[in-house]
Design an enzyme around this catalytic site. Structure first.
Site, PDB file in Angstrom:
ATOM      1  N   LYS A 188       0.398  -4.584   7.551  1.00  0.00           N
ATOM      2  CA  LYS A 188       0.763  -3.556   6.297  1.00  0.00           C
ATOM      3  C   LYS A 188      -0.874  -3.403   5.603  1.00  0.00           C
ATOM      4  O   LYS A 188      -1.461  -4.507   5.278  1.00  0.00           O
ATOM      5  CB  LYS A 188       1.479  -4.338   5.115  1.00  0.00           C
ATOM      6  CG  LYS A 188       1.880  -3.516   4.231  1.00  0.00           C
ATOM      7  CD  LYS A 188       3.269  -2.212   4.324  1.00  0.00           C
ATOM      8  CE  LYS A 188       3.310  -1.011   3.409  1.00  0.00           C
ATOM      9  NZ  LYS A 188       2.250  -0.043   3.569  1.00  0.00           N
TER      10      LYS A 188
ATOM     11  N   GLN B 221      -6.546  -8.448   3.563  1.00  0.00           N
ATOM     12  CA  GLN B 221      -5.176  -7.987   3.297  1.00  0.00           C
ATOM     13  C   GLN B 221      -4.091  -9.140   3.835  1.00  0.00           C
ATOM     14  O   GLN B 221      -3.217  -9.060   3.326  1.00  0.00           O
ATOM     15  CB  GLN B 221      -4.776  -6.639   4.239  1.00  0.00           C
ATOM     16  CG  GLN B 221      -3.658  -5.786   3.953  1.00  0.00           C
ATOM     17  CD  GLN B 221      -3.716  -4.828   2.683  1.00  0.00           C
ATOM     18  OE1 GLN B 221      -4.870  -4.570   2.526  1.00  0.00           O
ATOM     19  NE2 GLN B 221      -2.731  -5.067   1.672  1.00  0.00           N
TER      20      GLN B 221
ATOM     21  N   LYS C  49      -3.979 -11.291   0.866  1.00  0.00           N
ATOM     22  CA  LYS C  49      -3.146 -10.633  -0.350  1.00  0.00           C
ATOM     23  C   LYS C  49      -1.495 -10.467   0.242  1.00  0.00           C
ATOM     24  O   LYS C  49      -0.846 -10.854  -0.850  1.00  0.00           O
ATOM     25  CB  LYS C  49      -3.572  -9.242  -0.463  1.00  0.00           C
ATOM     26  CG  LYS C  49      -3.229  -8.395  -1.593  1.00  0.00           C
ATOM     27  CD  LYS C  49      -3.714  -6.963  -1.406  1.00  0.00           C
ATOM     28  CE  LYS C  49      -5.253  -6.798  -1.217  1.00  0.00           C
ATOM     29  NZ  LYS C  49      -5.731  -5.502  -1.472  1.00  0.00           N
TER      30      LYS C  49
ATOM     31  N   LYS D  95      -5.372  -2.721   8.495  1.00  0.00           N
ATOM     32  CA  LYS D  95      -6.306  -1.610   7.521  1.00  0.00           C
ATOM     33  C   LYS D  95      -6.603  -0.772   8.459  1.00  0.00           C
ATOM     34  O   LYS D  95      -6.794  -0.869   9.692  1.00  0.00           O
ATOM     35  CB  LYS D  95      -7.459  -2.527   6.912  1.00  0.00           C
ATOM     36  CG  LYS D  95      -7.905  -1.508   5.671  1.00  0.00           C
ATOM     37  CD  LYS D  95      -7.134  -1.772   4.403  1.00  0.00           C
ATOM     38  CE  LYS D  95      -7.402  -0.829   3.375  1.00  0.00           C
ATOM     39  NZ  LYS D  95      -6.764  -1.208   1.955  1.00  0.00           N
TER      40      LYS D  95
ATOM     41  N   ASP E 146      -5.411   4.326   0.449  1.00  0.00           N
ATOM     42  CA  ASP E 146      -6.659   3.713  -0.015  1.00  0.00           C
ATOM     43  C   ASP E 146      -7.688   4.766  -0.624  1.00  0.00           C
ATOM     44  O   ASP E 146      -7.203   5.994  -0.765  1.00  0.00           O
ATOM     45  CB  ASP E 146      -7.312   2.719   1.100  1.00  0.00           C
ATOM     46  CG  ASP E 146      -8.383   1.627   0.484  1.00  0.00           C
ATOM     47  OD1 ASP E 146      -7.882   0.672   0.008  1.00  0.00           O
ATOM     48  OD2 ASP E 146      -9.271   2.034   0.563  1.00  0.00           O
TER      49      ASP E 146
ATOM     50  N   THR F 122      -0.702  -0.569  -8.198  1.00  0.00           N
ATOM     51  CA  THR F 122      -2.087  -1.509  -8.152  1.00  0.00           C
ATOM     52  C   THR F 122      -2.595  -1.500  -9.564  1.00  0.00           C
ATOM     53  O   THR F 122      -3.084  -2.542  -9.809  1.00  0.00           O
ATOM     54  CB  THR F 122      -3.023  -0.779  -7.221  1.00  0.00           C
ATOM     55  OG1 THR F 122      -2.198  -0.436  -6.109  1.00  0.00           O
ATOM     56  CG2 THR F 122      -4.232  -1.627  -6.829  1.00  0.00           C
TER      57      THR F 122
ATOM     58  N   ASN G 138      -7.051   6.592  -7.930  1.00  0.00           N
ATOM     59  CA  ASN G 138      -5.505   6.112  -8.140  1.00  0.00           C
ATOM     60  C   ASN G 138      -5.503   4.798  -8.914  1.00  0.00           C
ATOM     61  O   ASN G 138      -4.826   4.637 -10.155  1.00  0.00           O
ATOM     62  CB  ASN G 138      -4.790   5.658  -6.891  1.00  0.00           C
ATOM     63  CG  ASN G 138      -3.497   5.241  -6.891  1.00  0.00           C
ATOM     64  OD1 ASN G 138      -3.353   4.043  -6.652  1.00  0.00           O
ATOM     65  ND2 ASN G 138      -2.348   5.760  -7.347  1.00  0.00           N
TER      66      ASN G 138
ATOM     67  N   SER H  73       4.679  -1.242  -2.231  1.00  0.00           N
ATOM     68  CA  SER H  73       4.683  -0.764  -0.669  1.00  0.00           C
ATOM     69  C   SER H  73       5.857  -1.477  -0.012  1.00  0.00           C
ATOM     70  O   SER H  73       7.116  -0.845   0.722  1.00  0.00           O
ATOM     71  CB  SER H  73       3.431  -0.826  -0.128  1.00  0.00           C
ATOM     72  OG  SER H  73       2.668   0.404  -0.459  1.00  0.00           O
TER      73      SER H  73
HETATM   74  P1  NDP Z   1      -9.314   6.735  -4.858  1.00  0.00           P
HETATM   75  O1  NDP Z   1      -9.976   7.609  -3.805  1.00  0.00           O
HETATM   76  O2  NDP Z   1      -8.231   7.184  -5.654  1.00  0.00           O
HETATM   77  O3  NDP Z   1     -10.563   6.684  -6.081  1.00  0.00           O
HETATM   78  C1  NDP Z   1     -12.014   5.829  -5.753  1.00  0.00           C
HETATM   79  C2  NDP Z   1     -12.624   5.916  -6.815  1.00  0.00           C
HETATM   80  O4  NDP Z   1     -13.774   5.038  -6.564  1.00  0.00           O
HETATM   81  C3  NDP Z   1     -13.004   7.401  -7.259  1.00  0.00           C
HETATM   82  O5  NDP Z   1     -13.561   7.413  -8.489  1.00  0.00           O
HETATM   83  C4  NDP Z   1     -14.402   7.260  -6.702  1.00  0.00           C
HETATM   84  O6  NDP Z   1     -15.495   8.060  -6.983  1.00  0.00           O
HETATM   85  C5  NDP Z   1     -15.117   5.946  -6.538  1.00  0.00           C
HETATM   86  N1  NDP Z   1     -15.876   5.531  -5.336  1.00  0.00           N
HETATM   87  C6  NDP Z   1     -15.548   5.311  -4.241  1.00  0.00           C
HETATM   88  N2  NDP Z   1     -16.426   5.193  -3.568  1.00  0.00           N
HETATM   89  C7  NDP Z   1     -17.377   4.792  -4.402  1.00  0.00           C
HETATM   90  C8  NDP Z   1     -18.685   4.434  -3.961  1.00  0.00           C
HETATM   91  N3  NDP Z   1     -19.235   4.236  -2.814  1.00  0.00           N
HETATM   92  N4  NDP Z   1     -19.676   4.472  -5.008  1.00  0.00           N
HETATM   93  C9  NDP Z   1     -19.183   4.745  -6.304  1.00  0.00           C
HETATM   94  N5  NDP Z   1     -17.816   5.199  -6.508  1.00  0.00           N
HETATM   95  C10 NDP Z   1     -17.057   5.008  -5.637  1.00  0.00           C
HETATM   96  O7  NDP Z   1      -9.048   5.192  -4.502  1.00  0.00           O
HETATM   97  P2  NDP Z   1      -8.337   4.041  -4.982  1.00  0.00           P
HETATM   98  O8  NDP Z   1      -8.184   4.202  -6.428  1.00  0.00           O
HETATM   99  O9  NDP Z   1      -7.028   4.108  -4.332  1.00  0.00           O
HETATM  100  O10 NDP Z   1      -8.988   2.710  -4.539  1.00  0.00           O
HETATM  101  C11 NDP Z   1      -9.964   2.006  -5.289  1.00  0.00           C
HETATM  102  C12 NDP Z   1     -10.202   0.730  -4.971  1.00  0.00           C
HETATM  103  O11 NDP Z   1      -9.179  -0.211  -5.144  1.00  0.00           O
HETATM  104  C13 NDP Z   1     -10.665   0.483  -3.414  1.00  0.00           C
HETATM  105  O12 NDP Z   1     -11.522  -0.745  -3.304  1.00  0.00           O
HETATM  106  C14 NDP Z   1      -9.145   0.206  -2.460  1.00  0.00           C
HETATM  107  O13 NDP Z   1      -9.544  -0.376  -1.644  1.00  0.00           O
HETATM  108  C15 NDP Z   1      -8.669  -0.757  -3.761  1.00  0.00           C
HETATM  109  N6  NDP Z   1      -7.181  -0.730  -3.661  1.00  0.00           N
HETATM  110  C16 NDP Z   1      -6.438   0.163  -3.692  1.00  0.00           C
HETATM  111  C17 NDP Z   1      -5.141   0.182  -3.556  1.00  0.00           C
HETATM  112  C18 NDP Z   1      -4.025   1.443  -3.748  1.00  0.00           C
HETATM  113  O14 NDP Z   1      -2.824   1.264  -4.030  1.00  0.00           O
HETATM  114  N7  NDP Z   1      -4.571   2.685  -3.746  1.00  0.00           N
HETATM  115  C19 NDP Z   1      -4.318  -1.254  -3.711  1.00  0.00           C
HETATM  116  C20 NDP Z   1      -5.230  -2.268  -3.479  1.00  0.00           C
HETATM  117  C21 NDP Z   1      -6.730  -1.930  -3.694  1.00  0.00           C
HETATM  118  P3  NDP Z   1     -15.927   9.462  -5.947  1.00  0.00           P
HETATM  119  O15 NDP Z   1     -14.677  10.683  -6.131  1.00  0.00           O
HETATM  120  O16 NDP Z   1     -17.177   9.989  -6.427  1.00  0.00           O
HETATM  121  O17 NDP Z   1     -16.072   9.010  -4.595  1.00  0.00           O
END
Ligand code: NDP
Length: 438
Positions: A83, A104, A107, A119, A159, A202, A233, A370
């Site tokens: 997962k 993961q 976690k 992943k 993600d 999250t 997200n 999830s």
């Molecule tokens: P999204 O794609 O919804 O959002 C990602 C955000 O982070 C955007 O604002 C993006 O900006 C920014 N970002 C991504 N890459 C970079 C980078 N290299 N430099 C600067 N900004 C960056 O992703 P999520 O919110 O789902 O995920 C965010 C984090 O949370 C990740 O680390 C993910 O692994 C972790 N996570 C997510 C979960 C989930 O349920 N979704 C669960 C547990 C952890 P831009 O649009 O400019 O790229």
């Protein structure tokens, strides 16, 4: 073992980083448990059970053919089906997917639920692509991935770059090819098998975890200012729950820059720009009026606040940022993203007495809900939002308690990194011991 890991997994610095952090915490456990060494539990944990790499060809709206690379790393299934999410971002490579899959495992173990660790993703960049292009990419990606996943085998989620739209296209193609409606993906739409509160889980969970850390120090979230990075997200629902619990989230960001809003981020406006219009945070400042300003480039961690919740991506909070946060009096840092804080920054924060919640504990609410989605799908059932959120809160409190109590038991009171790594490891290691040498 450090050299051996780097030799066996060349050019994968994020994977090395994640492994070293875990192994450092495990030293006292491994010293006390000869049976783990005898059964080579650590060596087996470091080697994914299966790694799938595949070609993803697709056509853009002008008819041009593109080729991306797809990944799914099925790391460990001792506790249940693999997962973990799928990430679509140009930076995705095998090392990134392995670091995420490795984290993961622990976690998922911490949630107490029956889920293994995996992943996946692709170096495809959805930014600026039309809906039809994203659909064609997702269909091509799933045409190969469907051979390797299933409700009892491997259940991906979203993600970075993979939200409700992408999960919809991926699920549709899975169903079309296999002729089966099964809970093979989580994060689905509410009306077709998704769980209530999954999009929020999250971010909400991370705020619950931060609140628990503050409670331990005799404080709560009421009136605390917060800096949040990201605007996807995780960041959006972190901001939403902070406000609901009386805190004041001042910032959000994307890869172009960050926004500071002295009145606190307006969640409805942020959702409109990011979720509906798929725009940039710079537009937030323009539309919000006087209280908000946009800072191109720069570091969101320069904004003084009581708590910090990094929610964008790995290694976004380094030593300089940690020093600034400490100077500005930060009390707690709770990771919504996976491994957003560099090891040097973690050391600085903990040495300064800042409560530090590592992602594998603090952001586990997403995967926990999830797993609740999988249960609902298996039972052809739909739970109310209130029931799911109650479960989420209970699970986050349990995770906090487990980490806190485990750290105390191993002589590292208040060290949530040690607590999370050890507690997650013990659960997986015991299952691996019981299941023999496989
Ligand atoms: P999204 O794609 O919804 O959002 C990602 C955000 O982070 C955007 O604002 C993006 O900006 C920014 N970002 C991504 N890459 C970079 C980078 N290299 N430099 C600067 N900004 C960056 O992703 P999520 O919110 O789902 O995920 C965010 C984090 O949370 C990740 O680390 C993910 O692994 C972790 N996570 C997510 C979960 C989930 O349920 N979704 C669960 C547990 C952890 P831009 O649009 O400019 O790229």
């Amino acid at each position: 073992m450090r050299a051996e890991i780097e030799h066996r997994n060349p050019a994968q610095p994020e994977f090395h980083q994640a492994v070293h952090e875990v192994l450092e915490s495990l030293a006292p456990v491994l010293a006390a448990r000869e049976d783990y060494a005898q059964a080579a539990i650590v060596e087996r944990l470091l080697e994914p059970e299966r790694q799938v790499l595949f070609r993803v060809p697709w056509q853009d709206d002008r008819g041009k053919v593109h080729v991306n690379r797809g990944f799914r790393v099925e790391f460990n299934s001792a506790l249940g089906p693999y997962k973990g999410g799928l990430r679509f971002h140009p930076s995705v490579n095998l090392g990134i997917v392995k670091f995420l899959g490795f984290e993961q495992i622990f976690k998922n173990a911490l949630t107490g639920l029956g889920i293994g660790g995996g992943k996946g993703g692709s170096d495809f960049d959805p930014h600026g692509r039309s809906d039809s292009e994203v659909m064609r990419f997702c269909q091509s990606f799933m045409t190969e991935l469907q051979r390797h996943i299933g409700e009892h085998t491997d259940v991906p989620a979203g993600d970075i770059g993979v939200g409700g739209r992408e999960i919809g296209y991926l699920f549709g193609q899975y169903r079309r090819i296999t002729n089966r409606w099964e809970g093979v993906l989580t994060g689905k739409g509410r009306s077709w098998g998704g769980s209530a509160i999954r999009p929020e889980a999250t971010g909400y969970g991370n705020v619950y975890f931060a609140a628990e850390m503050l409670h331990r120090r005799g404080e709560d979230l009421q009136g605390q200012t917060a800096v949040v990075s990201g605007s996807g997200n995780v960041a959006i629902y972190t901001i939403e729950k902070l406000k609901a619990l009386g805190a004041n989230p001042l910032t959000c960001s994307d890869s172009g820059g960050y926004v500071v809003d002295d009145k606190g981020i307006d969640v409805d406006l942020l959702k409109q720009i990011k979720e509906v219009e798929r725009g940039r945070v710079s537009e937030y400042a323009t539309r919000r009026g006087g209280s908000a300003r946009y800072v191109a480039g720069g570091s969101v961690w320069d904004v003084p606040a009581d708590i910090a919740l990094p929610s964008a991506t790995q290694n976004e909070l380094g030593a300089d940022a940690a020093t600034t946060l400490i100077r500005n009096g930060v009390k707690a840092v709770s990771e919504g993203a996976n491994m957003p804080t560099t090891p040097e920054a973690v050391d600085l924060l903990t040495a300064a007495g800042v409560a530090f919640g590592p992602g594998k504990a603090a952001n586990a609410g997403g995967v926990a809900v999830s797993a609740l989605e999988m249960s609902q799908n298996a039972a052809r059932d739909t739970w109310t939002p209130a029931r799911v959120e109650e479960e989420l809160l209970r699970i986050m409190r349990d995770i906090h308690h487990t980490c806190y109590e485990t750290a105390e038991r191993y002589g590292a009171p208040g060290d949530y990194v040690a607590g999370a790594n050890i507690a997650g490891f013990e659960r997986v290691a015991d299952a691996m011991l019981a299941q023999g040498v496989i």
